[in-house]
Design a protein around this motif. Structure first.
Motif, short mmCIF file in Angstrom:
data_model
loop_
_atom_site.label_atom_id
_atom_site.label_comp_id
_atom_site.label_asym_id
_atom_site.label_seq_id
_atom_site.Cartn_x
_atom_site.Cartn_y
_atom_site.Cartn_z
N TYR A 34 -117.92 -13.77 -101.44
CA TYR A 34 -118.35 -13.13 -102.69
C TYR A 34 -119.79 -12.70 -102.48
O TYR A 34 -120.66 -13.54 -102.27
N MET A 50 -120.79 -17.23 -102.33
CA MET A 50 -119.77 -18.26 -102.18
C MET A 50 -118.59 -17.70 -101.40
O MET A 50 -118.50 -16.50 -101.16
N ILE A 51 -117.70 -18.62 -100.97
CA ILE A 51 -116.47 -18.21 -100.29
C ILE A 51 -115.31 -18.65 -101.18
O ILE A 51 -115.30 -19.78 -101.68
N GLY A 52 -114.37 -17.77 -101.39
CA GLY A 52 -113.23 -18.13 -102.24
C GLY A 52 -112.22 -17.00 -102.28
O GLY A 52 -112.36 -16.03 -101.52
N VAL A 57 -117.99 -28.08 -102.40
CA VAL A 57 -117.77 -26.65 -102.56
C VAL A 57 -118.91 -26.01 -103.36
O VAL A 57 -119.06 -26.26 -104.55
N PRO A 58 -119.75 -25.20 -102.70
CA PRO A 58 -120.78 -24.48 -103.43
C PRO A 58 -120.21 -23.18 -104.00
O PRO A 58 -119.43 -22.50 -103.33
N THR A 59 -120.56 -22.85 -105.23
CA THR A 59 -120.13 -21.56 -105.80
C THR A 59 -121.37 -20.82 -106.30
O THR A 59 -122.49 -21.18 -105.96
N TYR A 60 -121.20 -19.76 -107.10
CA TYR A 60 -122.35 -18.97 -107.57
C TYR A 60 -123.44 -19.86 -108.17
O TYR A 60 -124.60 -19.76 -107.82
N THR A 61 -123.03 -20.73 -109.10
CA THR A 61 -124.01 -21.49 -109.87
C THR A 61 -123.83 -23.00 -109.74
O THR A 61 -124.64 -23.76 -110.24
N ASN A 62 -122.73 -23.43 -109.10
CA ASN A 62 -122.35 -24.84 -109.11
C ASN A 62 -122.19 -25.43 -107.72
O ASN A 62 -122.07 -24.70 -106.73
N THR A 118 -109.08 -21.85 -104.25
CA THR A 118 -110.06 -22.93 -104.39
C THR A 118 -111.06 -22.65 -105.51
O THR A 118 -111.71 -23.56 -105.99
N THR A 119 -111.20 -21.37 -105.87
CA THR A 119 -112.13 -21.01 -106.94
C THR A 119 -111.42 -20.10 -107.93
O THR A 119 -110.45 -19.43 -107.58
N SER A 142 -114.58 -25.21 -99.13
CA SER A 142 -115.78 -24.37 -99.19
C SER A 142 -115.59 -23.08 -98.38
O SER A 142 -116.39 -22.17 -98.48
N THR A 177 -119.41 -28.47 -106.39
CA THR A 177 -118.38 -29.43 -106.77
C THR A 177 -118.14 -30.39 -105.62
O THR A 177 -117.98 -29.96 -104.48
N GLY A 209 -112.71 -21.44 -98.75
CA GLY A 209 -111.69 -20.72 -99.50
C GLY A 209 -110.26 -21.03 -99.06
O GLY A 209 -109.34 -20.29 -99.39
#
Lengths: 285, 232
Positions: free
Chosen positions: B137, B128-130, B47-52, A250-251, A23, B54, A25
């Motif tokens: 982001y 999110m972080i990635g 892992v949180p992202t823009y819309t999801n 990771t993304t 999470s 996981t 990155g």
């Protein structure tokens, strides 16, 4: 203690990986071929979380500075101690003054050397796995010295002969379909699961594949970046799939066609350039 | 409506939508926090992202189907209650002298001063972080600053570079090749292994930029942090 005489193409310390920083990155890294890695530790009586030396594409050479028991597993890199060939997948005793060398290989890509007691190296974010891009350690260089982490070892295991893998240059791997699957052209999906792909290039981040035809989308789409993992197969606009491996981001923002089953991952990491891979669609239910 | 699907045999994704949207992101954030609160041993990482969101789970402790049922239960709870969350606002100093400041100005037919003003005026949500360790982001870039990526990515972009790529703005956490338009530099380390908490940002934070001089850049600065109560 060992001294690196030659690090070969890419040799690094790896353990089971950095599993809890996705999470933020940070890639998971860790051993690419977890099967060979785990056996390397077991054969010398190490705990599974001990780190080992991962030799990618061969060519590594070490000088033994103190007596040590090691095991060598993974791709057959015809290990030699001084001028004598030694067996893989079994513990071997190395004595002060000897030299251990690994050659290149025509089958498989990655070999592990585990030291009884584990390899000592700096820990970053809870793991010794090297990930150079973020300054989390670095690959081994000539003259680096590696020590043993502890003198404590468990009962070592023997590997049954049938459990020693043959590293073939053509494998079939199961793939869990991605939720993006419906974005792909139907014929492309069919081709993906019925034709073979050649690995054109690979490192710890990913393997580039080339098939008979490009894998295409029904129409261009914008994908919002989402989590990907070790084994996820992305399809960039070129239509040539990319398999993400241990050091991948990771993304990702490319459409994905699926992810390789965890149990099959190690086979993917051992396919050399020009080796071939086929995919089999695998529903979890 | 949420969708729930496998990423692989040992990870599940819950998706709240397919557009970049503050409310969708807040739903994802809410579920993310709920899963962390469980503090269950079978959860390896979330892992949180823009819309999801996981979830990576330990398959030796919980099956795929059981994990999926757990998540469905948590999603049910989400819709019936709202969270009270403190929002962290982090103020980031920037010396606006990047090699692409002029390019961003020209592309948008405004002056470089206007670019700086608009960039400073913005309030940016960390969605999110990635991409790189600790790389945020960010949403909320002024439309008048949106600029396509460089045709030829730079082989090296230093850590601390503040850039724009299309509708996004961000900060390089480590040195990396990259195609973002670099408009300035911050002396703040957003990824620092020496610190107890090595990552400055987390998904859900809010970020604001302010302008500093070359002298202040060279002196080094500390990020300023404030907290806001907010009901989601």
């Amino acid at each position: 203690m060992l001294e690196v005489l030659s690090p070969g193409v890419y040799t690094s310390i790896q353990d089971q990986g950095r599993l809890t920083y996705r999470s933020y990155g940070v890639p998971i890294s860790g051993a690419m071929d977890s099967y060979a890695f785990e056996w390397a530790n077991a054969l010398v009586g190490n705990n599974q979380h001990e780190a080992a030396i991962e030799v990618m594409y061969g060519g590594a050479k070490f000088k033994i500075l103190e007596d040590v028991t090691v095991s060598i597993t993974g791709a057959p890199m015809t290990p030699k101690v001084d001028c004598e060939f030694v067996s893989m997948w079994t513990p071997i005793q190395l004595n002060k003054g000897q030299q251990l060398s690994l050659k290149g290989t025509n089958s498989g890509v990655i070999t592990y050397i585990a030291l009884a007691g584990g390899v000592d190296s700096p820990e970053y974010l809870g793991s010794q796995s090297v990930y150079e891009k973020a300054g989390l350690g670095r690959r081994l260089k000539k003259k680096d010295r590696l020590s043993i982490k502890s003198n404590h070892v468990l009962q070592s295991l023997n590997i049954p002969h049938r459990e020693i893998p043959t590293y073939t240059n053509e494998v079939t791997l199961r793939v869990v379909p991605s939720h993006h699957e419906s974005l792909f052209d139907e014929l492309s999906i069919k081709a993906f699961y019925s034709t073979s792909f050649t690995v054109t290039k690979g490192d710890r981040m990913g393997a580039l594949l080339k098939g008979d035809q490009a894998i295409e989308l029904r129409k261009p789409v914008d994908i919002i970046s989402e989590a990907v993992t070790f084994g996820t197969i992305q399809v960039p606009p070129s239509g040539d799939p990319v398999v993400l491996l241990a050091d991948s981001q990771t993304t990702g923002g490319y459409p994905t066609i699926g992810s390789i089953m965890t149990e099959d991952l190690w086979r993917m990491t051992q396919i050399p350039p020009n080796g071939k891979v086929r995919f089999k669609r695998w529903n979890l239910r | 409506m949420q969708k729930i699907f496998p990423l692989n045999d040992q990870s599940i994704t819950v998706s709240f939508g397919d557009v970049i949207d503050l409310n969708i992101n807040r739903n994802a954030q809410q579920l993310y926090r709920k899963i962390l609160e469980l503090n269950d041993p079978y959860i390896i990482d979330v892992v949180p992202t823009y819309t999801n969101v996981t979830v990576f789970f330990n398959h030796k402790l919980i099956s795929y189907n059981e994990m999926e049922d757990k998540l469905k239960g948590l999603i049910e709870e989400l819709t019936s209650q709202s969270d009270e969350v403190k929002t962290k606002i982090i103020h980031i100093p920037v010396y606006y002298d990047g090699p692409d400041l002029e390019r961003v100005a020209q592309y948008n037919h405004i002056t470089t001063d206007e670019v700086i003003k608009r960039h400073v005026d913005g309030q940016y949500q960390v969605y999110m972080i990635g991409f790189l360790p600790g790389f945020p982001y960010l949403g909320g870039l002024d439309e008048q600053l949106a600029t396509p990526r460089l045709n030829q990515p730079r082989p090296k972009t230093p850590a601390g570079s503040v850039g724009i790529a299309n509708h996004q703005t961000g900060i390089y956490s480590v040195e990396s090749p990259g195609g973002w338009n670099i408009i300035g530099y911050t002396p703040i380390s957003i990824f620092d292994l020496e610190k107890e908490q090595p990552f400055l940002f987390q998904a859900g934070d809010v970020l604001k930029f302010y302008e500093i001089s070359k002298l202040q850049l060279d002196e080094g600065q500390q990020p300023e942090v404030e907290w806001l109560d907010e009901n989601y």
